[in-house]
Design a protein around this motif. Structure first.
Motif, PDB file in Angstrom:
ATOM      1  N   GLU A   1      11.865  20.923 -40.996  1.00 48.52           N
ATOM      2  CA  GLU A   1      12.639  21.762 -41.915  1.00 48.52           C
ATOM      3  C   GLU A   1      13.913  21.025 -42.332  1.00 48.52           C
TER       4      GLU A   1
ATOM      5  N   ARG B   1       7.587  11.322 -46.142  1.00 48.43           N
ATOM      6  CA  ARG B   1       8.854  11.529 -46.836  1.00 48.43           C
ATOM      7  C   ARG B   1       9.953  10.663 -46.237  1.00 48.43           C
TER       8      ARG B   1
ATOM      9  N   GLU C   1      12.613  18.485 -50.056  1.00 49.45           N
ATOM     10  CA  GLU C   1      11.660  19.554 -49.738  1.00 49.45           C
ATOM     11  C   GLU C   1      12.401  20.888 -49.669  1.00 49.45           C
ATOM     12  N   SER C   2      11.816  21.921 -50.239  1.00 51.48           N
ATOM     13  CA  SER C   2      12.475  23.235 -50.302  1.00 51.48           C
ATOM     14  C   SER C   2      12.219  24.095 -49.073  1.00 51.48           C
ATOM     15  N   GLY C   3      11.245  23.710 -48.257  1.00 50.80           N
ATOM     16  CA  GLY C   3      10.927  24.497 -47.076  1.00 50.80           C
ATOM     17  C   GLY C   3      10.308  23.624 -46.002  1.00 50.80           C
TER      18      GLY C   3
END
Length: 263
Positions: free
Chosen positions: A41, A58, A46-48
């Motif tokens: 997280e 990533r 990344e949004s979530g």
């Protein structure tokens, strides 16, 4: 039970993946181990929360070339570099992973879900900013190995004096588990890409940590009074500190060797 921090598994197999020595599937399976699932997280971009496979990809895209372990304890910020917010969270978890090549770190949060007898463990890794600076108090493999040899002697003396050395069914089960693990191959102890000395240091550090754990967990014998228990903790604290330093040195050795090779 042998001490194998989740941060150690993430760093070791993440380093093997970043070096091209294992596949993403093999790395993720080894990192997750007996847990149900791991998610990450707070990753930049990344949004979530995302799965480990995407997260490791990533991190590579962010420029991460290696992963280091931190195993802090109160008064001993082992492997940390700041800022205070990250250090506080890592200290609460007693472990963290710091990226090399990008100013981010990962701290695990562990959840147990399900009814008694069918409990599943899930882990959320919180990705947070870190300060790019040398990690605190991390020894070389050579230093760690020398410290461990002395710590093992000290632990044996202390445990014998306290009448907690390897007696009782819990101790015997733990020692049997250690012997079984010690007979495993280097691939089982650490991920591919680690030097043989790191495997040796990690195994010895786990042995010292096991002996310390037996002393703390033993519920009978000579050390029963509160004052005696306090004396036991005081005597074992330096040994425990050496074991943690050695664990960090072993897990971080793959990164250290690659960086020395570039010099």
């Amino acid at each position: 039970m042998l001490f194998e921090p989740r941060s150690g598994r993430l760093a070791a197999w993440g380093n093997a993946l970043l070096a091209g020595l294992v596949s993403p599937d093999e790395a993720v399976l080894s990192i997750v181990g007996e847990d149900a699932v791991h998610r990450v997280e707070g990753l930049p971009g990344e949004s979530g929360p995302v799965g480990l496979t995407l997260a490791l990809g990533r991190l590579r895209a962010l420029g991460v070339t290696g992963l280091r372990v931190a195993l802090p304890a109160p008064g001993h910020p082992l492997g940390l570099s700041g800022p205070p917010e990250f250090n506080a969270r890592a200290l609460d978890a007693e472990e963290a992973v710091l990226a090399v090549g990008a100013a981010v770190g990962l701290v695990p949060e562990v959840y147990e879900v399900g009814p008694k007898g069918d409990v599943h463990t899930t882990v959320t890794w919180h990705c947070l900013p870190v300060r790019e600076a040398p990690p605190a108090d991390v020894p070389s493999l050579g230093e760690a190995e020398r410290e461990l040899a002395e710590a093992l002697r000290e632990a044996t003396v202390v445990l014998t004096r306290l009448d907690v050395a390897g007696s009782g069914p819990v101790a015997q089960a733990a020692l049997s588990a250690y012997r079984a693990r010690a007979e495993a191959s280097a691939r089982d102890v650490l991920a591919p890409g680690y030097p043989p000395r790191a495997v040796r240091v990690l195994s010895l550090a786990q042995r010292v940590d096991l002996m310390v754990s037996l002393a703390y967990e033993r519920g009978h014998g000579a050390a029963v009074a509160a004052s005696e228990m306090a004396a036991r903790a005081e005597a074992l604290r330096p040994v425990e500190r050496v074991a943690r330093r050695a664990l960090v040195a072993a897990y971080n050795s793959a990164v250290e060797e690659r960086e020395r090779g570039r010099d």
